[in-house]
Write a protein that holds these residues in place. Structure first.
Motif: not given
Length: 148
Positions: A46-57
């Motif tokens: 997930h980008s351009n959000c707070k916080p961005p990061g890896i959320v799934g596969l």
């Protein structure tokens, strides 16, 4: 593979089961996508959000598909220079494998890896598709833990 959760997030993919990863309009990101093969796995970031990061596969199920949005004048990703006879953009089909119980944020990723291990942490990196070295991918899967 990055997407803004307000545009298309992991919950959208979970609901739909599969999706076309379309709208890629950067040649380098497109070329990275062209190296993927059916059966490859991809982290959903997930980008351009707070916080961005890896959320799934996700899992790649089809590659080298023509991106239909390039021909639709009403589409956000319309490309007037592309034609059905000579398409410039393609896409891949992906299927939902799972959402991680715990997200790894960009800040956490920067603490754990360097840019050679995980290119997405490079400051100013705007590419929506980036390769992840196998050793890093295995480490990430171990750190991210189970799906929910």
């Amino acid at each position: 593979m990055k997407s803004e959760p307000d545009a298309y997030g992991i919950d959208d993919l979970r609901r739909e089961g599969t999706t076309l990863w379309d709208g890629i309009r950067n040649y380098q990101a497109r070329n990275f996508m062209r190296t993927m093969t059916a059966g490859d796995r991809a982290f959903f970031y997930h980008s351009n959000c707070k916080p961005p990061g890896i959320v799934g596969l996700m899992e790649v199920t089809e590659t080298a598909l023509v991106d239909p949005t390039q021909f639709d004048p009403a589409a956000k990703y319309y490309d007037a220079k592309s034609s059905p006879d000579a398409p410039r953009w393609d896409c891949a089909r992906l299927r939902f494998l799972g959402a991680f119980e715990t997200m790894l944020s960009l800040d956490q990723l920067r603490e754990l890896y360097d840019v050679d291990q995980l290119p997405v942490i490079r400051r100013g990196n705007r590419l929506s598709i980036l390769p992840v070295p196998e050793e890093t991918a295995l480490d990430l899967l171990e750190r991210l833990g189970p799906f929910h």
